[in-house]
Scaffold this active site. Structure first.
Site, PDB file in Angstrom:
ATOM      1  N   ASP A   1    -110.140 -35.278 -30.506  1.00 38.01           N
ATOM      2  CA  ASP A   1    -109.353 -35.351 -29.269  1.00 38.01           C
ATOM      3  C   ASP A   1    -108.207 -36.340 -29.423  1.00 38.01           C
ATOM      4  OD1 ASP A   1    -108.279 -35.880 -26.768  1.00 38.01           O
ATOM      5  OD2 ASP A   1    -110.199 -36.154 -25.760  1.00 38.01           O
TER       6      ASP A   1
ATOM      7  N   ASP B   1    -110.442 -35.409 -15.143  1.00 39.39           N
ATOM      8  CA  ASP B   1    -110.000 -35.965 -16.421  1.00 39.39           C
ATOM      9  C   ASP B   1    -108.914 -36.969 -16.082  1.00 39.39           C
ATOM     10  OD1 ASP B   1    -108.909 -36.573 -18.867  1.00 39.39           O
ATOM     11  OD2 ASP B   1    -108.310 -34.525 -19.369  1.00 39.39           O
TER      12      ASP B   1
ATOM     13  N   GLU C   1    -115.178 -37.928 -22.811  1.00 37.11           N
ATOM     14  CA  GLU C   1    -114.275 -36.779 -22.867  1.00 37.11           C
ATOM     15  C   GLU C   1    -114.685 -35.728 -23.913  1.00 37.11           C
ATOM     16  OE1 GLU C   1    -110.612 -38.919 -23.278  1.00 37.11           O
ATOM     17  OE2 GLU C   1    -110.764 -39.685 -21.237  1.00 37.11           O
TER      18      GLU C   1
ATOM     19  N   LYS D   1    -104.027 -46.395 -18.202  1.00 34.28           N
ATOM     20  CA  LYS D   1    -105.380 -46.353 -18.764  1.00 34.28           C
ATOM     21  C   LYS D   1    -105.548 -47.362 -19.902  1.00 34.28           C
ATOM     22  CE  LYS D   1    -108.567 -42.745 -20.380  1.00 34.28           C
ATOM     23  NZ  LYS D   1    -108.664 -41.272 -20.497  1.00 34.28           N
TER      24      LYS D   1
END
Ligand code: ADP
Ligand code: MG
Length: 634
Positions: free
Chosen positions: A211, A25, A189, A87
């Site tokens: 999420d 992850d 994800e 990211k």
């Protein structure tokens, strides 16, 4: 001495040999690596027993880097060289990130391909791309895994937000390669979370995965039927997460304390304090933020959970809007949803849980640690892909395309080839033909978006199919195939079916669609559906006008002798009528509907006026074919 196992070339490894594969992850805030040992997924820990690796890289003047916890403290003391939330910059250009506030970095435009490159960061150790920074994090996780497992890895499944576009996925893959990892697959994800919860082993149903991480928000609507997962829709915002809650709280604190604009170092100090306060407020009714600024000024602000919930309510509402939209896209109602899964550290905030629970009228699943659930799911998937399959574990995973993929056709129109929310991997083909007599090349322009006109969509790639044998307009058969692989990467090929000439391209945009852009383009397409329809009809009529003019002209060039002078004059007048109507069709002072009608009438008049001519040409060519042949040869 250890014995080495040697297998014959081409033979697969012996069935009892477990192939080491991990799930990673690669988070905005925290990254984790997990694997499946003795059929049980587990998160691997570093030598200090910690499972989370903060996604932070600090560059040092000697060219080396500190990664994770070692780099954490430097956020405040050396913010320019300490890269956090990298990211957000993956696969992004300078203007994509212009809206992100309070970034302490010196950005450099990627510069490659005429400034269309990814942003780069200037550090004491030189200019670094987000791919290199991410590779540092991945290499650290790889080391953690190899130390823990005692051997080299055969590969890794790396998770990405469902909303990541092509450029962002490609950048993630590049980073993994740079870190020496063999990428088995990129997996979204929320889908990984669903696997971790074993939703696939349950009964049939529809599930929502909410999420909220540090920097990204993803909502996915999954459908489970006969042991197969299908992602009905995805939505979210790749620039909304726990960081934004820190940001709101930071603003609140500076306001309450009446602080003037702060230096980079003071900003970073207070941001860390704001985050700590936010996390405390998930379990405490109130907390006090205390900090001493560089100037010596003391900041002390008390905040209650209630106030925090109030000032961050707009952020929560923003996520819920995305949830509503994803539900609409999936065409499901709240009553259809059988369960809701919470993922991401930020879902620990009670007002998030309340908002999600209220909306879905159910208590969300949250019994797996929301920080770890994605890595665990990725590990399960990696284990399967590495070939460590247990009987009955042969389910399939399907993902979706966030925005339609299309091709430019004559007149700047878009023909959608793969519609939005199609499940991937997928391939679709469509046949096209040439527009002009003797046309030997065809330009293929690949676009992404929901609008009818190319100018309103995003251009992804262009290439040309050359060497088509000269034929009459409309005779060539060109098959264009769009293929999206399991990682969501697109390749396009074009093939003229008679001659077999072929050309293809793998779409690797230098940077791709931002999330805001996806949202905006969708909104635009809803708002402008009516306008688009009229514009499309008009453009189609214009293309038809051009086509019939070309066709008539080439017929006249070939066979004028079949017409007498008066007939030639009549056709010339009708052609002029079409040209005039075409010119007027661009006059925006007249409404598009009537422009189209006038043009349509002119085109129809020319079509009728050349019917007789066409019939004579047909006779002529039939006579030519028959000439000199006996009847039984025909
Ligand atoms: P990512 O997927 O972006 O790496 P994570 O899932 O690790 O992110 O979530 C990180 C976010 O969760 C951060 O914004 C962090 O502050 C937040 N977070 C972690 N614990 C808590 C908590 N107890 N209360 C509120 N937010 C939390
Ligand atoms: Mg996450």
């Amino acid at each position: 001495m250890a014995l080495l196992q040697i297998s014959e070339p081409g033979m697969s490894t012996a069935p009892h040999q477990h192939r080491l594969a991990v799930g990673i992850d690669l988070g905005t805030t925290n990254s984790l690596v997990a694997t499946v040992r003795h059929s049980i997924p587990e998160v691997l820990t570093d030598e200090d027993g910690r499972s989370l690796l903060p996604s932070i890289v600090r560059y040092l003047p000697n060219g080396h880097a500190n990664i994770g916890y070692k780099a954490m403290a430097a956020r405040t003391t050396d913010p320019k060289n300490t890269v956090v939330s990298v990211k957000r910059f993956m696969g992004r250009g300078l203007k994509d990130i212009a809206h992100v506030e309070n970034l302490p970095y010196d950005f450099v435009d990627g510069g490659r391909e005429g400034g269309h490159g990814m942003v780069q960061l200037k550090t004491v150790a030189g200019v670094k791309s987000p791919v290199e920074v991410s590779a540092q994090i991945l290499a650290t996780l790889r080391q953690t895994a190899e130390d823990a497992l005692g051997d080299e890895l055969v590969g890794a499944v790396i998770t990405v937000p469902a909303y990541f576009d092509d450029a962002q996925r490609q950048a993630t893959k590049d980073a993994a390669q740079l870190a020496g990892l063999n990428v088995l697959r990129l997996l979204s994800e929320p889908t990984a979370a669903a696997i971790a919860y074993g939703l696939d082993h349950g009964k049939e149903g529809v599930f929502a995965v909410y999420d909220l991480g540090g920097g990204t928000f993803d909502i996915s609507i999954l459908k489970l039927s006969k042991g197969v997962f299908e992602v009905l829709s995805t939505g979210g915002d790749s620039a909304l997460g726990g960081d934004d809650f820190d940001q709101r709280l930071f603003c609140y604190i500076t306001q309450q304390a009446g602080l003037a604009p702060l230096s980079d170092v003071d900003t970073a100090t207070l941001m860390v304090k704001a985050r700590q306060a936010k996390e405390l407020l998930s379990t405490n009714e109130e907390t006090t933020v205390e900090a001493i600024l560089k100037s010596g000024e003391v900041v002390q602000v008390t905040i209650t959970a209630k106030t925090f919930a109030e000032i961050t309510q707009p952020l929560v509402a923003k996520t819920m809007n995305a949830v509503r939209k994803a539900m609409r896209d999936a065409d499901v109602s709240v009553e259809d949803v059988d369960g809701v899964v919470l993922v991401g550290g930020a879902t620990r905030m009670p007002h998030i849980r309340r908002a999600v629970g209220d909306f879905f009228k159910t208590i969300p699943h949250a019994n797996i640690d929301p920080d770890k659930v994605v890595a665990l799911g990725a590990a399960i998937q990696a284990n399967l892909l590495a070939g460590n399959r247990a009987a009955g574990d042969d389910w399939l995973l399907l993902d979706v395309i966030p925005l339609s993929l299309g091709i430019e056709t004559m007149g700047g129109l878009v023909e959608k080839i793969i519609p939005r929310n199609s499940t991937i991997p997928c391939a679709r083909a469509q046949e096209f033909t040439t527009f002009k007599d003797g046309q030997t090349a065809l330009a293929v322009h690949v676009v992404q978006g929901e609008r009818e006109l190319v100018s309103d969509c995003r251009s992804l790639a262009r290439f040309e199919l050359r060497g088509i044998p000269p034929m009459a307009a409309g005779a060539a058969r060109i098959r264009v195939t769009y293929q999206v692989d399991a990682d969501g990467l697109l390749s396009v090929s074009a093939r003229e079916t008679r001659s077999g000439v072929e050309a293809s391209i793998t779409v690797k945009p230098s940077y791709g669609l931002g999330d805001d852009e996806v949202a905006r383009m969708l909104q635009d397409s809803y708002n402008s559906a009516q306008v688009d329809m009229v514009a499309r009809a008009l453009r189609e009529e214009q293309v038809e006008a051009e086509r019939i003019l070309l066709a008539t002209q080439s017929a006249l060039d070939a066979d004028t002798e079949l017409l007498d002078e008066e007939e030639q004059g009549a056709i010339a007048r009708l052609m002029q009528g079409v040209r005039d109507a075409t010119a007027r069709s661009n006059d925006t002072s007249i409404d598009a509907d009537s422009r189209q009608n006038v043009l349509h009438d002119a085109v129809q008049a020319l079509a009728r006026g050349t019917e007789e001519f066409a019939a004579r040409r047909m006779d002529k060519s039939v006579r030519k074919v028959l000439a000199g042949k006996a009847l039984d040869q025909v």
